[in-house]
Scaffold this motif. Structure first.
Motif, short mmCIF file in Angstrom:
data_model
loop_
_atom_site.label_atom_id
_atom_site.label_comp_id
_atom_site.label_asym_id
_atom_site.label_seq_id
_atom_site.Cartn_x
_atom_site.Cartn_y
_atom_site.Cartn_z
N ALA A 167 29.36 87.93 64.80
CA ALA A 167 28.69 88.73 63.77
C ALA A 167 27.54 89.51 64.38
CB ALA A 167 28.18 87.79 62.68
N THR A 168 27.29 90.68 63.87
CA THR A 168 26.20 91.48 64.44
C THR A 168 24.87 91.13 63.81
OG1 THR A 168 26.29 93.29 62.84
CG2 THR A 168 27.80 93.40 64.73
N GLY A 169 24.90 90.37 62.74
CA GLY A 169 23.65 90.01 62.06
C GLY A 169 23.73 88.57 61.59
N SER A 170 23.08 88.30 60.48
CA SER A 170 23.03 86.94 59.94
C SER A 170 23.38 86.96 58.46
CB SER A 170 21.63 86.36 60.10
OG SER A 170 21.12 86.63 61.37
N VAL A 332 24.62 99.49 61.60
CA VAL A 332 24.76 98.32 62.46
C VAL A 332 23.47 98.18 63.24
CG1 VAL A 332 25.92 99.71 64.25
CG2 VAL A 332 26.14 97.22 64.27
N GLY A 333 23.05 96.95 63.47
CA GLY A 333 21.84 96.71 64.24
C GLY A 333 20.57 96.83 63.43
N LYS A 334 20.70 96.88 62.10
CA LYS A 334 19.51 96.98 61.25
C LYS A 334 19.57 95.91 60.18
CE LYS A 334 19.68 102.00 61.54
NZ LYS A 334 20.74 102.93 61.27
N PRO A 335 18.42 95.51 59.64
CA PRO A 335 18.45 94.51 58.56
C PRO A 335 19.25 95.03 57.38
CG PRO A 335 16.20 94.98 59.26
CD PRO A 335 17.08 95.95 59.97
N GLY A 336 20.10 94.18 56.83
CA GLY A 336 20.91 94.61 55.69
C GLY A 336 22.19 95.31 56.10
N SER A 337 22.29 95.71 57.32
CA SER A 337 23.51 96.38 57.79
C SER A 337 24.12 95.56 58.90
CB SER A 337 23.18 97.80 58.29
OG SER A 337 22.71 98.60 57.24
N ALA A 338 24.87 94.56 58.49
CA ALA A 338 25.48 93.66 59.47
C ALA A 338 26.98 93.68 59.30
CB ALA A 338 24.95 92.24 59.26
N LEU A 339 27.68 93.38 60.40
CA LEU A 339 29.11 93.15 60.30
C LEU A 339 29.29 91.64 60.41
CD1 LEU A 339 28.79 96.09 61.89
CD2 LEU A 339 31.26 95.92 61.72
N LEU A 340 29.82 91.05 59.36
CA LEU A 340 29.89 89.60 59.28
C LEU A 340 31.34 89.15 59.11
CD1 LEU A 340 26.94 89.07 56.76
CD2 LEU A 340 26.86 88.67 59.22
N PRO A 341 32.01 88.87 60.23
CA PRO A 341 33.33 88.27 60.07
C PRO A 341 33.14 86.84 59.62
CG PRO A 341 32.74 88.42 62.40
CD PRO A 341 31.60 89.00 61.62
N LEU A 342 33.73 86.46 58.49
CA LEU A 342 33.50 85.10 58.02
C LEU A 342 34.48 84.18 58.74
CD1 LEU A 342 32.58 85.65 54.29
CD2 LEU A 342 31.10 85.22 56.23
N ARG A 343 33.98 83.60 59.84
CA ARG A 343 34.81 82.70 60.65
C ARG A 343 35.18 81.51 59.81
NH1 ARG A 343 34.06 84.81 65.98
NH2 ARG A 343 36.17 83.99 66.03
N GLY A 344 36.40 81.10 59.93
CA GLY A 344 36.89 80.05 59.02
C GLY A 344 36.30 78.69 59.28
N GLN A 345 36.64 78.12 60.39
CA GLN A 345 36.27 76.74 60.61
C GLN A 345 34.84 76.62 61.10
OE1 GLN A 345 38.83 73.92 61.07
NE2 GLN A 345 40.63 75.03 61.80
N ASN A 346 34.36 75.40 61.01
CA ASN A 346 32.97 75.14 61.38
C ASN A 346 32.66 75.53 62.80
OD1 ASN A 346 34.80 72.94 61.97
ND2 ASN A 346 33.04 71.88 62.79
N ASN A 347 33.59 75.42 63.71
CA ASN A 347 33.28 75.74 65.10
C ASN A 347 34.32 76.64 65.76
OD1 ASN A 347 31.38 75.66 67.13
ND2 ASN A 347 32.43 74.02 68.24
N VAL A 348 34.92 77.51 64.94
CA VAL A 348 35.87 78.42 65.56
C VAL A 348 35.12 79.41 66.44
CG1 VAL A 348 35.90 80.11 63.68
CG2 VAL A 348 37.92 79.78 65.08
N GLN A 349 33.89 79.71 66.04
CA GLN A 349 33.06 80.58 66.89
C GLN A 349 32.78 79.85 68.20
OE1 GLN A 349 31.57 83.80 66.02
NE2 GLN A 349 31.06 83.79 68.19
#
Lengths: 709, 551, 222
Positions: A167-170, A332-349
């Motif tokens: 993810a590029t943000g949080s 991208v790279g700014k607060p509020g403008s994030a790319l957030l892939p919602l990773r499925g499992q707890n530790n797939v990242q």
């Protein structure tokens, strides 16, 4: 549980005798949890008030679904197959058997005849240990993890477009986004705490654009919902980009200063006017325009996606097109403008970050890279292969072909969750030797030669990395039952017996090694992680990275890469024989194979998979709510109960895969992402028809009034 | 109020569309009780979650008692209590063989308590269907199925020229649009020092000034016609006899603050109010006085008339706004004030009906003239007062501030009839202090009454005669207080109940414990319901301690 | 006099809590300022994961210039405000409210509950009042959530958790006055409502009216 104003609980709370703060092992949100145990059993779990991702909230899985840890069918002793039956054995017997067989096979057929599969539910340290086992102790790069079947396209695409796989943000960016576009993701089901956060943001004024063949719950709170035909995501994203470009909403300065490759994309967009996109996707042109303007005109906007994007033949391309969309508008790279892939499992990242992948070491550095490889060689004191290993689909193909002889799988029930169950079964059957390291017997252990009893997330220590790239500490609430051991211990012991000593006293030593050998994780340590964790990259001084790419992208030259990728049809499509399209997915109460959740009270709340059918299709097919129906695809057939609902569009159906009896994945064929082999779980042409309990003796007219002809 | 629920309502609302509460009331009217299907339908239509609608369905009196073909509602307000004690309930209950809140097995008839019907001039009162019968024989007629609408006495004004007891002529609105302008109107209202007439006495001008400055896509005016005080029927008269005055006042408020729409919430216990207001609004629209392009200008303002559903606390402004939106009528903490966040989360002016009825005169004649209406008082404007059935000439009267209570009781209302003597009067409503006969020379004005533990309140003047048992009065008032508690804040939810329990039996009252309750209610309550009940209780403790059975 | 800075900005307000002066941002409530100053103000209906509600009236404090105590959780700080958190009248009101709450429960709250801990810290261990109590009505149908209506003090925290945190809107206050309570959905239990079993309600409940089945002593299996 209390608020910050409550007087502290009495120092001796006699309801519990062991408390810990850990990180949830279910989904990629990574809720921080306070576990409370007594007499060796988890009694209660509450959300941690200071959890960065969850802030005092959690869902029914993290909070209540811990009963599985004491389920009677928990594996408590090793098992060895003797005369076709699995029987209990001692650790000594089991480990000896494993070492003997793996050594033999390696000797007779070479190290690449052995493959390993790491669990995306296990800790970073478990996965790191596993890949070190395969690489240093066995000598092969045949190691993969189940991100293969979910977000590997995300990983590939984001590395290509931006440089880093995450993810590029949080999650907190959601609170600052004027607009949020959700593509192929259903957060209120799959990532409940993030789903709740999005819902609250929407009620406070964040405009949601939801894009999914089904009318997801968040669509009821959103500004606009688009319902594309399954498999046409690329056209949707290209269409949105077209409108934004046409309306002059591109951020020309950003494109000029921070990116490369725009010209090819600009040319490509010309062909994706709303009318053309409507033909491909079925989305009315006016709706597409409205959605594009919403996103384009906002000063901040985030993009969220899930398996509805990645589990497709061109999933990785769609992610690149999403990256394009963000770069075009400078979001991208700014607060509020994030790319957030919602990773499925707890530790797939984390499992991928730790290099449990056939082609990369930690932090996605190629096994073919001489510098990196020799660095690991030096650290591990063992020669390492420079050849890429096999991905999971390749492993099954190789097993069927007889080239792969042995597999060591931990924490993954491939026979239930991987596509084309028949093919997987054939592969497992054909192996000479299969080790499964599990907490429960499952569909895959039916094929195992040795089964090792391992630990659940509530019984281990280490770290997970959640979908916002955050390393978080895992502390055990209880000990593993019976003779079960932690995965970390087991893998270490196997490696040791194979002649390779890790030299770690605890998972924390493994984490320290990861930090030493990985610049992006250099500052990570248990101490520094504390209660809040750290988002990688973590610099040596311990400072971390909530937002990426605020000034440069992590690619040579520092520019983001535009990819000019046209729409291409999915791997499967409805036709006369298979007139409906099946999408598979998850629901709130269960997780994936349901291994854990089916053994908790959650099973009382939802006790079966159901097939969602639109009323128009149901009427046409003579299906009433609750009927048992047969679902046939080109490769398989299952039977499941139907639920008639108008949340989906006519022409497609939806079901889950949480119950092994259903065997949903029998239906899923070989179609997979062109770059990463992530299976196309989301576009399966099917035929659905009711199964009559008894033949009807009274022919019924089409208008259904039961009159005899 | 839940911001999320208000947002959901805002996203689903169309200004004249029925709210969830309206739909539940319709279901009651249709089949006499609520089913889950009704609740689901109301949720679907309003955008409210089902649970929230369930909560609405268990809050309001009108939704709770099952209704038969003939739904008999007996008034248990203070005036009816003073006139007839427990007899109306007892006799109807015995005669119909139903406890209040029950419906006969064959569905033919049902009985419920209600408070207050606004027929305090002719107590006791009984409502059957939409008709209110009152006075001698009303109970008997109700039992015999022969109820007939009771007459209501005419109202009158003591002023040289009536201000409030006259039909509206829209002169104020004309002058505001022609001459004053928005700013000018605001200034005039502020200068006039119009104090709220609903009980709080808050200056209307200040409220309007906040709302005018507040930011919002839309703004609203809400007229508080939920005159729930037993003994008071002033707003009833205004709504039914001078509805144009009220509508004009609302339009003026809308013009001043920048609101384009108003709601009147009138009580469901006054079945004649809503039809009267709707007819007046229709006439006003015809005449170009409401709607688009009022009087040929670009000012647009229209109204929706809403009925309540039986809850006294809905008269509190935040509870009122909750009810207008179809939510439970519970009180909300302030800030935020309605002027900042009200209906649909938008800036809203809430004013009492009588307050708004004062505005046309201010707009038409100016602040000076308004302040001169009460030459013997600092307080500006006039006041409507009303009297209960004990008096010789009970009705609504427009009076200047500055007269004494005695003058009002004896000269205006003719003293008590049938030779009875005033023992005490309760002024302003059930939460108003009780003035013993010895203090009748107190001036009827805000400060003077406050000095003796009383208030102007709504303006009702309710007499207890020499036959009144003050302990019964205490029990009656506390029961009202407990029944009507919205249940949100702890001091009132629990404390009112405990206070009532002190008087519920014949056991002596523990004075110290009771005083502790009064202190907690007064200082701790979230709204004037809980914090108001100590006033009459303290009056009783001060002036009639021997009758209360204290320990 | 000591100084603590919470938020030093040009429009910051100066407020004094029990002799400690601090700077806070506009909109900060007295309760928040007190927390920053390390002063304890008792609360029952407050949960910092939710917007303040103002129902319990236990957080009453004295504010110079105000003739009566004010609720700390819903009162915004004003510039120059001076607050005394333990002023006798304010505390007396707070303690009496807690006494009243204890009086409406059929049995004393369990020691681990927030209500019990607040009562203990305030030194309230009984009640001058005895009168109506909530009738026993227990719902143990759900696999995880137990609802014991007799322990509900209508603080609203569960309803607000379900509204403001989870957004499932499965709970509602019901009834009026002393009879007020809470229910799920159309009062047919959690499973029949829009509840997603997240447990936020059980987590916030100060009396264990909603709690985990596994923690309800009377249901404990060995």
């Amino acid at each position: 549980m209390a608020s910050a104003t409550t007087p502290e609980a009495p120092a001796t709370e006699d309801r519990f005798d062991r408390v810990a703060t850990t990180t949830c092992g279910y989904c990629g949100v990574g809720c921080r949890l306070e576990t409370r145990a007594r007499d060796g059993r988890v009694v209660s779990i509450a959300p941690a008030l200071d959890g960065p991702a969850n802030e005092g909230h959690t869902c029914l899985k993290g909070r209540f679904a811990h009963g599985f840890t004491r389920s009677p069918d928990r594996l408590k002793t090793p098992l060895i197959r003797v005369d076709g039956e699995l029987r209990p054995a001692s650790w000594e017997e089991a480990l000896e058997r494993i070492v003997d067989e793996l050594t033999r096979i390696k000797g007779e057929h070479g190290p690449d005849a052995v493959a390993g599969l790491a669990s995306s539910r296990a800790t970073n340290e478990d996965c790191y240990a596993m890949q070190r086992l395969m690489r240093a102790a066995i000598g092969t790069n045949n190691i993969d993890n189940c991100s293969r079947v979910c977000h590997s396209p995300t990983s590939f695409a984001m590395r290509k477009s931006f440089g880093l796989s995450g993810a590029t943000g949080s999650f907190s960016d959601i609170d600052h986004a004027e607009v949020a576009l959700l593509l192929g993701v259903n957060p209120t089901q799959g990532h409940p705490v993030v789903g709740a956060r999005i819902k609250q943001a929407a009620l406070r004024g964040c405009k949601l654009i939801t894009i999914d063949p089904r009318r997801i719950e968040l669509a009821d709170y959103g500004a606009i919902h688009l319902s594309p035909r399954p498999g046409t995501n690329a056209a949707v994203v290209l269409g949105l980009s077209h409108v934004i470009h046409r309306e002059g909403l591109v951020d020309a300065a950003f494109i000029a200063e921070r990116t490369e490759g725009w010209d090819a994309v600009e040319e490509l967009l010309a062909g994706y006017d709303p009318a053309s996109v409507e033909e491909i996707t079925g989305i009315p042109a006016a709706d597409l325009e409205a959605a594009a303007l919403l996103y384009g005109e906002a000063s901040s906007g985030s993009l969220l996606w899930g398996l509805g994007v990645t589990e497709h033949k061109y999933g990785s391309e769609v992610v690149q097109l999403l990256c394009n969309l963000a770069m075009m508008t400078g979001k991208v790279g700014k607060p509020g403008s994030a790319l957030l892939p919602l990773r499925g499992q707890n530790n797939v990242q984390g499992s991928s970050d730790m290099g449990a992948l056939p082609d990369t070491y930690t932090a996605y550095r190629s096994v073919e890279d001489e510098d990196v490889a020799s660095q690991f060689e030096a650290a591990w004191g063992a020669p390492l292969s420079r050849h890429k290993g096999m991905t999971i689909p390749q492993m099954f193909d190789a097993a069927v072909a007889g080239d792969l002889k042995a597999m060591y799988i931990f924490g993954e029930d491939v026979a239930q969750t991987d596509p084309d169950t028949a093919h997987v079964a054939a592969a497992l059957e054909n192996l000479e030797f299969l080790v499964c390291q599990e907490i429960f017997p499952n569909e895959t252990t039916k094929f195992a030669d040795v089964v090792l009893p391992a630990s659940a997330f509530l019984e281990k220590e280490g770290t997970f990395i959640n979908a916002e790239r955050r390393f978080q500490v895992v502390e055990p609430a209880i000990d593993p039952p019976g003779e079960a051991r932690t995965d970390f211990e087991i893998i270490g012991e196997v490696a040791r017996r194979l002649g390779h000593e890790f030299g770690w006293e605890s998972p924390w030593d493994a984490l320290d090694e990861v930090a030493r050998l990985t610049p992006h994780y250099a500052g990570v340590s248990r101490e520094r992680l504390g209660r809040s964790g750290l988002q990688w990259p973590v610099r040596p001084d311990g400072s971390d990275s909530p937002t990426l790419y605020d000034t440069v992208f992590d690619r040579p030259g520092g520019r983001g890469h535009f990819a000019a990728l046209p729409y291409k049809a999915p791997g499967d499509a409805a036709d006369d024989d298979f007139p409906l399209v099946l999408v598979t997915g998850r629901i709130l109460q269960h997780y994936n194979a349901g291994t854990m959740t089916r053994r908790t009270g959650n099973a009382r709340l939802v006790d079966r998979d159901v097939l969602e059918v639109h009323p128009v299709d149901a009427a046409r097919l003579w299906i009433t709510d609750g009927d048992k129906v047969s679902v046939r695809s080109r490769v398989g057939r299952i039977e499941v109960e139907a639920k008639v609902t108008d949340r989906i569009e006519p022409g497609h159906v939806f079901t889950t895969f949480h119950f092994p009896e259903t065997r949903t994945n029998l239906l899923v064929g070989q179609s997979a992402d062109v770059n990463t082999s992530c299976p196309e779980y989301k576009v399966i042409a099917v035929d659905v028809r009711p199964i009559a309990e008894q033949p009807s003796f009274v022919p019924v007219l089409a208008d259904g009034d039961g009159r005899e002809p | 109020m839940s911001r999320n629920l208000v947002e959901l309502i805002r996203r689903h609302h169309a200004v004249d569309a029925p709210t969830a509460l309206d739909l539940l009331k319709e279901a009651m009217e249709d089949h006499g009780e609520l089913t889950d299907a009704d609740r689901r339908a109301a949720a679907e239509a309003s955008g409210l979650p089902e649970a929230a609608v369930y909560g609405v369905s268990t809050f309001y009196d009108d939704l709770l008692a099952p209704r038969g073909e003939r739904h008999v509602r007996v008034c248990t307000g203070t005036a009816c209590f003073v006139a007839a004690g427990e007899r109306p309930v007892e006799e109807l209950s015995a005669g119909l063989r139903l406890a209040p809140g029950e419906r006969s097995a064959d569905g033919a008839v049902s009985l419920a308590e209600t408070v207050c019907l606004g027929f305090c001039h002719s107590s006791p009162a009984v409502r059957v269907g939409e008709e209110v019968d009152a006075g001698a024989g009303a109970i008997e007629r109700a039992l015999a199925g022969e109820s007939r609408p009771a007459a209501e006495p005419d109202w009158s004004s003591l002023l040289p020229e009536p201000v409030l007891t006259r039909p509206g002529a829209w002169a104020g609105l004309r002058r505001a649009l022609d001459t004053l302008g928005r700013e000018g109107l605001l200034a005039e209202v502020e200068a006039a020092e119009v104090r709220g007439r609903g009980g709080a006495g808050f200056p209307a001008g200040a409220k309007w000034a906040f709302a005018a400055k507040a930011k919002g896509d839309e703004k609203f005016v809400v007229a508080n016609g939920d005159e729930g005080d037993p003994g008071s029927y002033i707003d009833k008269y205004l709504m039914e006899r001078s509805p144009e005055l009220l509508l004009e006042g609302m339009a003026l408020a809308g013009y001043a603050v920048g609101a384009g729409h108003g709601f009147v919430l009138c009580r469901s216990e006054y079945p004649a109010s809503k039809p009267a207001l709707e007819a007046a609004a229709a006439r006003a629209r015809e005449a170009g006085l409401l709607g688009e392009g009022i009087l040929g200008t670009d000012f647009a303002f229209d109204v929706t008339i809403i009925e309540g559903a039986g809850s006294y606390v809905v008269g509190e402004e935040t509870a009122l706004l909750a009810c207008v939106q179809g939510l439970r009528g519970t009180v909300s903490a302030r800030p935020p004030f309605p002027a900042e966040r009200g209906v649909y989360g938008m800036p809203t002016v809430v004013n009492n009906v009588e307050t708004l009825a004062n505005i046309p005169f201010v707009a038409a004649r100016g602040a000076e003239a308004y302040r001169a209406l009460s030459p013997d008082s600092e307080t500006a404007g006039s006041k409507l007062v009303c009297f209960n059935e004990r008096f010789a000439r009970p009705s609504v009267y427009e009076v200047p501030f500055g007269m004494t209570v005695r003058e009002l009781c004896e000269d205006v209302a003719g003293g008590l009839r049938d030779g009875h003597q005033i023992k005490a009067v309760q002024i302003g409503g059930p939460l108003g202090g009780i003035l013993p006969a010895s203090l009748l020379d107190t001036v009827f004005d805000f400060d003077a009454l406050a000095e003796v533990g009383c208030m102007v309140g709504h303006g009702s003047i309710l007499a207890f005669d020499e036959t009144a048992d003050m302990r019964d009065v205490a029990r009656h008032l506390l029961r009202f207080g407990a029944d009507e508690s919205c249940g949100k804040c702890f001091p009132c939810r629990i404390g009112m109940r405990r206070a009532y329990e002190e008087f519920a039996t014949d056991a002596p009252v523990d004075r110290a414990r009771f005083e502790a309750l009064l202190e907690t209610l007064e200082l701790g309550s979230l709204c004037a319901h809980g914090s108001g009940i100590p006033a009459p209780m303290r009056s009783l403790l001060t002036h009639f301690p021997d009758e209360l059975g204290l320990r | 006099m000591s100084e603590v800075t919470v938020d030093a900005a040009p429009d910051a307000l100066r407020v004094t809590i029990d002799g400690t002066t601090l700077e806070v941002a506009p909109g900060t409530t007295i309760l928040e300022a007190a927390q920053a100053a390390g002063r304890w103000i008792p609360t029952v209906c407050f949960d910092d994961r939710q917007a303040p509600f103002g129902a319990c009236r236990v957080c009453m404090v004295a504010v110079e210039g105000s003739p009566r105590p004010l609720p700390a959780c819903t009162t915004p700080c004003g510039n120059g405000m001076k607050v005394e958190t333990e002023e006798p009248t304010a505390r007396r009101v707070a303690r009496t409210v807690v006494e009243l709450v204890l009086s409406e429960l059929p049995e004393p709250p369990e020691p681990h509950t927030e209500l019990a801990r607040v009562a203990a810290r305030l030194g309230v261990d009984g009640s001058r009042w005895s009168g109506a109590v909530h009738p026993h009505e227990d719902d143990f149908r759900h696999p995880y959530l137990a609802l014991r209506h007799e322990l509900c003090i209508s603080c609203g925290r569960c309803v607000r958790a379900c509204d403001e945190i989870q957004g499932a809107f499965a709970l509602t206050a019901t009834g009026r006055g002393f009879e007020a309570n809470i229910v799920a959905g159309l009062d047919a239990g959690f499973e029949e409502s829009t509840c997603v079993s997240c447990g936020a309600c059980a987590d916030t409940c100060p009396t264990d009216a909603i709690s985990e089945i596994g923690l309800v002593a009377q249901l404990e299996r060995s």
